[in-house]
Design a protein around this motif. Structure first.
Motif, PDB file in Angstrom:
ATOM      1  N   LYS A 175     -10.678   7.790   5.255  1.00 43.50           N
ATOM      2  CA  LYS A 175      -9.777   6.641   5.228  1.00 43.50           C
ATOM      3  C   LYS A 175      -8.375   7.014   4.749  1.00 43.50           C
ATOM      4  N   ARG A 209      -4.300   5.656   5.685  1.00 46.76           N
ATOM      5  CA  ARG A 209      -3.271   5.217   4.736  1.00 46.76           C
ATOM      6  C   ARG A 209      -2.042   6.091   4.823  1.00 46.76           C
ATOM      7  N   ALA A 262      -0.420   2.653  10.492  1.00 46.29           N
ATOM      8  CA  ALA A 262      -0.067   1.346   9.930  1.00 46.29           C
ATOM      9  C   ALA A 262       1.300   0.896  10.397  1.00 46.29           C
ATOM     10  N   ASP A 281      -0.443  -7.273  12.032  1.00 49.67           N
ATOM     11  CA  ASP A 281      -1.301  -6.302  11.357  1.00 49.67           C
ATOM     12  C   ASP A 281      -0.638  -5.781  10.095  1.00 49.67           C
ATOM     13  N   LEU A 286      -2.162  -6.205   6.322  1.00 46.81           N
ATOM     14  CA  LEU A 286      -2.422  -5.058   5.449  1.00 46.81           C
ATOM     15  C   LEU A 286      -1.631  -5.181   4.152  1.00 46.81           C
ATOM     16  N   TRP A 287      -0.409  -5.659   4.235  1.00 49.51           N
ATOM     17  CA  TRP A 287       0.414  -5.798   3.033  1.00 49.51           C
ATOM     18  C   TRP A 287      -0.165  -6.865   2.095  1.00 49.51           C
ATOM     19  N   GLU A 341      -3.439  -8.055   2.115  1.00 47.81           N
ATOM     20  CA  GLU A 341      -4.863  -7.954   1.803  1.00 47.81           C
ATOM     21  C   GLU A 341      -5.316  -6.531   1.484  1.00 47.81           C
ATOM     22  N   GLY A 342      -4.468  -5.532   1.726  1.00 42.18           N
ATOM     23  CA  GLY A 342      -4.892  -4.154   1.551  1.00 42.18           C
ATOM     24  C   GLY A 342      -4.986  -3.738   0.090  1.00 42.18           C
ATOM     25  N   GLU A 385      -3.173   1.566  -0.061  1.00 42.07           N
ATOM     26  CA  GLU A 385      -2.827   1.284   1.329  1.00 42.07           C
ATOM     27  C   GLU A 385      -1.457   0.616   1.420  1.00 42.07           C
ATOM     28  N   ARG A 386      -1.165  -0.264   0.482  1.00 39.44           N
ATOM     29  CA  ARG A 386       0.120  -0.976   0.507  1.00 39.44           C
ATOM     30  C   ARG A 386       1.281  -0.024   0.205  1.00 39.44           C
TER      31      ARG A 386
END
Length: 546
Positions: A165, A169, A174, A181, A185-186, A188-189, A193-194
Motif C-alpha cells: 500500500k 501513497r 492519487a 477521488d 482521500l483527503w 477519509e484517508g 495517505e493525506r
C-alpha cells in the motif's frame, strides 16, 4: 473404530477430542481401546471434512481486477535485466555478514543501479515487479527510484496486495485521480495517505494543494497542521504568503515557527520586510567596523513573526534574538545597509565587541535558507590552509550545498588536498555523484596518505563507503594500484595493512562492477570506451568470471 449404530458427534466434538486426546474425551460413536479410538477419530474427522466441504454453497465471484495498464517505456537490455534480478535476490545478503572482506557490497549497488535505470528511462520487467516492490517496502531510500522504475504496472500490482500500500501513497496514482477521488482521500484517508497526497499534489498543482489544505485547516489537529505546513516547502512561492501569514496567528507555537520560517524563505514577503527592518536597526556600519546593538526585549510582534522568546540553555537572550532576526531577514537588505558593498566585502569587515560569530552564523543560516550562492561563497571563503580552521561559522556542508555542483566539488577537493579527510565527510556527502576527477583523485590520495601513515582503516570506513558509491568508475586504475598489501609501518596499527588492502580491493571491485552495470544499461559491451570496465575477474556476473 466407529460404532455403526451410533451417530458421529459434531465437528466441534471431534475438534475437542483431538485437542484433549481420546483417553480424556472420546467423541460420540467412537468405540474401542485408546489406539483404535485414535484411528477412529481420524476417520471420523476425514468424513467430517468431506461433509463440511460438500455443504458449502458457492460464493459470489468477486469483481475481476482491471487489466494492467500499458507501459510504453523501453524494456531493459537482457544483461541489465539479469543484473537487476541478481541485485534483488542478494539485497539482504550483506546485512547478515560480519567482516565484508574484499567482496563488493551488493546491497549498496542496488540503489545506484535503480538511479541509473531511472535516468535511462527504462521500465521494470513485469516478472521482477513483486521483488522490486518488496525491496522498496524494506528500504525507504529505494522507494523513489524503485517506484519510478516500476511505473504504472507497479502501482496496479500494489493495489492488489495490502503489503504494498505504501506504493499507492507514495506514487502518482492519487494525483492522477479525479477531483472527487482526491477530495475523498483527503477527507477519509489515513494521515500518511493525506500527507503523501498533499506532497504529490504540490508537485503537480501547488495552488490546488493549498486550496485543499485551506479548506480543512481549522479542523486539523495541531501536530497534523505542523506536518501539512511542512509539506508546503515543495513548490513554495509568493502565492502561499497569505495562507502563511494567517498561520502566524495559529494557537500552536510550532506551527507559528514553521510558518515564519517558510515566509522568511520568500525574500519579498511582508514578514521578510519586517525582519529586515528589525535587523537593520540592530546592525550598522561605524568608522571602525560593524557595530551590533542586539534587542533588549522580545516584543509580541516579534513573537508573532516566529522569534522564540526563550533562549536555549547556555545562550544569551540578546544574542538569541539577534540571530533570529538576522537569519530571517533577506540577504538583499545588507548591501544597501553597508554602502553598496558586495557580500565578500561585507563578510571581510570587522565586527566589534565579539559579535562576529553570532552575526556570521546568522548570515550562514540565511544563505542556506534563501539558497543564495553569492553569500554562501563569501561566507565559505577559500579552502583553509593546512592545520588552519574552517573560516565559515556554521555548517560548511550546508553552505556548499548552495553552490553549483562543479564549484562545490572543486572547493572540497582543495580542502581535502590541504587538510585530509578528517573533517571532510559531511562535505563529500553534498557533492554531486559521480565525483569529478579532481575530487576523486583528492579522496584516493588522502586515503593512501592515511594508509602510509599507519592510521586505523576503520576511522575512514565512512569515506570508503562514500567512495564505493560516488567515485567515477573511470578512476578504477588509480585505486587498483593501492590494493596490493603493503608492509606494516613501524608505528602503525597492528593488522592495518591487511584491512587497508581489503578495503582497496573492495573499492576496486565495486567500481568495476558499477562500470559493468552502466554498460549493461546502455546496451554497450563492457570495456568499450571505458578502461575501467575491461577485465573484472572475481566479480559475480562480470565478464571473465567463471
Amino acid at each position: 473404530m466407529v460404532d455403526g449404530g451410533v451417530g458421529v458427534g459434531s465437528w466441534d466434538d471431534l475438534v475437542g477430542s483431538a485437542l484433549l486426546g481420546t483417553e480424556r474425551r472420546r467423541p460420540v460413536g467412537v468405540v474401542g481401546d485408546a489406539e483404535e479410538a485414535a484411528v477412529a477419530l481420524l476417520d471420523a474427522a476425514a468424513s467430517g471434512v468431506v461433509r463440511r466441504r460438500a455443504g458449502v454453497r458457492p460464493g459470489v465471484a468477486g469483481e475481476r481486477p482491471p487489466v494492467a495498464p500499458a507501459d510504453r517505456r523501453p524494456e531493459l537490455p537482457e544483461a541489465a535485466r539479469r543484473r537487476l534480478g541478481m541485485l534483488l535476490v542478494d539485497r539482504t545478503a550483506d546485512a547478515a555478514r560480519g567482516r565484508r572482506g574484499s567482496a563488493p557490497n551488493l546491497a549498496e549497488l542496488l540503489p545506484q543501479w535503480l538511479a541509473a535505470a531511472r535516468r535511462e528511462g527504462f521500465a521494470a520487467p513485469p516478472a521482477l515487479l513483486p521483488a522490486l516492490l518488496d525491496a522498496a517496502r524494506a528500504r525507504t531510500d529505494l522507494r523513489a527510484d524503485a517506484l519510478a522504475l516500476a511505473g504504472p504496472r507497479g502501482l496496479w500490482l500494489a493495489a492488489l496486495n495490502a503489503d504494498w500500500k505504501f506504493a499507492l501513497r507514495a506514487g502518482q496514482g492519487a494525483v492522477q485521480a479525479t477531483d472527487g477521488d482526491v477530495r475523498t482521500l483527503w477527507e477519509e484517508g489515513l494521515f500518511a495517505e493525506r500527507i503523501a497526497l498533499l506532497t504529490r499534489l504540490r508537485l503537480a498543482d501547488p495552488a490546488a494543494a493549498l486550496a485543499l489544505l485551506d479548506g480543512s485547516w481549522r479542523t486539523e489537529r495541531a501536530e497534523d497542521r505542523l506536518m501539512f505546513l511542512d509539506a508546503l516547502r515543495t513548490g513554495l512561492s509568493a502565492a502561499d504568503e497569505e495562507f502563511l501569514e494567517q498561520a502566524l496567528s495559529d494557537r500552536s507555537r510550532n506551527v507559528r515557527t514553521t510558518a515564519a520560517e517558510l515566509l522568511s524563505a520568500l525574500p519579498r514577503s511582508a514578514l521578510a520586510a519586517r525582519m529586515a527592518e528589525r535587523a537593520r536597526s540592530c546592525v550598522s556600519l561605524g568608522p571602525d567596523g560593524i557595530t551590533v546593538e542586539a534587542p533588549y526585549a522580545c516584543d509580541p510582534a516579534m513573537e508573532r513573526d516566529g522569534v522564540a522568546a526563550k533562549a536555549p540553555s547556555g545562550r544569551g537572550e540578546r544574542a538569541w534574538w539577534l540571530g533570529q532576526l538576522v537569519d530571517s531577514a533577506p540577504l538583499s537588505a545588507w548591501p544597501d545597509r553597508f554602502g553598496g558593498r558586495s557580500p565578500e566585502e561585507i563578510v571581510a569587515l570587522p565586527v566589534l565587541d565579539d559579535w562576529q560569530s553570532d552575526l556570521h552564523a546568522a548570515w550562514c543560516r540565511a544563505a542556506v535558507r534563501q539558497r543564495d550562492a553569492g553569500w554562501a561563497r563569501a561566507l565559505l571563503g577559500p579552502p583553509p590552509k593546512p592545520a588552519a580552521p574552517v573560516t565559515a561559522v556554521g555548517d560548511p556542508a550546508k553552505l556548499l550545498s548552495v553552490l553549483p555542483a562543479a564549484e562545490r566539488a572543486e572547493w572540497v577537493a582543495r580542502f581535502i588536498a590541504a587538510n585530509g579527510l578528517s573533517e571532510a565527510f559531511q562535505m563529500l556527502g553534498v557533492c554531486a555523484v559521480p565525483w569529478t576527477r579532481p575530487l576523486g583523485r583528492a579522496v584516493v590520495d588522502a586515503l593512501d596518505i592515511a594508509r602510509e601513515g599507519g592510521s586505523y582503516p576503520w576511522s575512514f570506513s565512512g569515506v570508503m563507503g562514500l567512495a564505493e558509491r560516488c567515485l567515477d568508475p573511470d578512476a578504477v586504475e588509480q585505486v587498483a594500484v593501492l590494493s596490493a598489501a603493503a608492509e606494516e609501518p613501524p608505528d602503525g596499527s597492528p593488522g592495518a595493512s591487511t584491512y587497508w588492502s581489503e578495503a582497496f580491493q573492495r573499492l576496486t571491485g565495486t567500481m568495476r562492477l558499477r562500470a559493468v552495470m552502466l554498460a549493461e544499461l546502455r546496451g554497450t559491451p563492457p570495456g568499450d570506451g571505458n578502461p575501467g570496465t575491461a577485465g573484472t575477474p572475481g566479480i559475480p556476473g562480470a565478464p571473465g568470471t567463471p
